[in-house]
Design a protein around this motif. Sequence first.
Motif, PDB file in Angstrom:
ATOM      1  N   UNK A 199     -82.450 -15.874  12.135  1.00  0.00           N
ATOM      2  CA  UNK A 199     -82.138 -17.220  12.614  1.00  0.00           C
ATOM      3  C   UNK A 199     -81.644 -17.170  14.053  1.00  0.00           C
ATOM      4  N   UNK A 200     -80.774 -16.221  14.346  1.00  0.00           N
ATOM      5  CA  UNK A 200     -80.260 -16.082  15.714  1.00  0.00           C
ATOM      6  C   UNK A 200     -81.396 -15.761  16.681  1.00  0.00           C
ATOM      7  N   UNK A 201     -82.282 -14.853  16.293  1.00  0.00           N
ATOM      8  CA  UNK A 201     -83.369 -14.459  17.188  1.00  0.00           C
ATOM      9  C   UNK A 201     -84.339 -15.619  17.438  1.00  0.00           C
ATOM     10  N   UNK A 202     -84.582 -16.454  16.438  1.00  0.00           N
ATOM     11  CA  UNK A 202     -85.536 -17.545  16.577  1.00  0.00           C
ATOM     12  C   UNK A 202     -84.952 -18.703  17.384  1.00  0.00           C
ATOM     13  N   UNK A 203     -83.704 -19.080  17.097  1.00  0.00           N
ATOM     14  CA  UNK A 203     -83.150 -20.308  17.669  1.00  0.00           C
ATOM     15  C   UNK A 203     -82.222 -20.114  18.870  1.00  0.00           C
ATOM     16  N   UNK A 204     -81.503 -18.994  18.940  1.00  0.00           N
ATOM     17  CA  UNK A 204     -80.455 -18.872  19.943  1.00  0.00           C
ATOM     18  C   UNK A 204     -80.727 -17.832  21.013  1.00  0.00           C
ATOM     19  N   UNK A 205     -81.778 -17.095  20.910  1.00  0.00           N
ATOM     20  CA  UNK A 205     -82.081 -16.076  21.909  1.00  0.00           C
ATOM     21  C   UNK A 205     -82.767 -16.712  23.096  1.00  0.00           C
ATOM     22  N   UNK A 206     -82.222 -16.522  24.267  1.00  0.00           N
ATOM     23  CA  UNK A 206     -82.814 -17.140  25.461  1.00  0.00           C
ATOM     24  C   UNK A 206     -83.169 -16.120  26.496  1.00  0.00           C
TER      25      UNK A 206
END
Length: 50
Positions: A43-50
């Motif tokens: 979830x972090x990699x898909x939504x919050x990684x910039x």
Amino acid sequence: MDRDKSGRIVETALEARQGELGPSVLMLLGVSLGLAVILMVMTWMIFFRT
């Protein structure tokens, strides 16, 4: 285990509350924790990684 006159099992409060945390319960908790961590990382990699 003791039984009363009607055939019902009679246990003390301590005996009734006892449970067994065997290897299967430990494995279930470990697998559940691992899956939760993997899902949170994904979830972090898909939504919050910039």
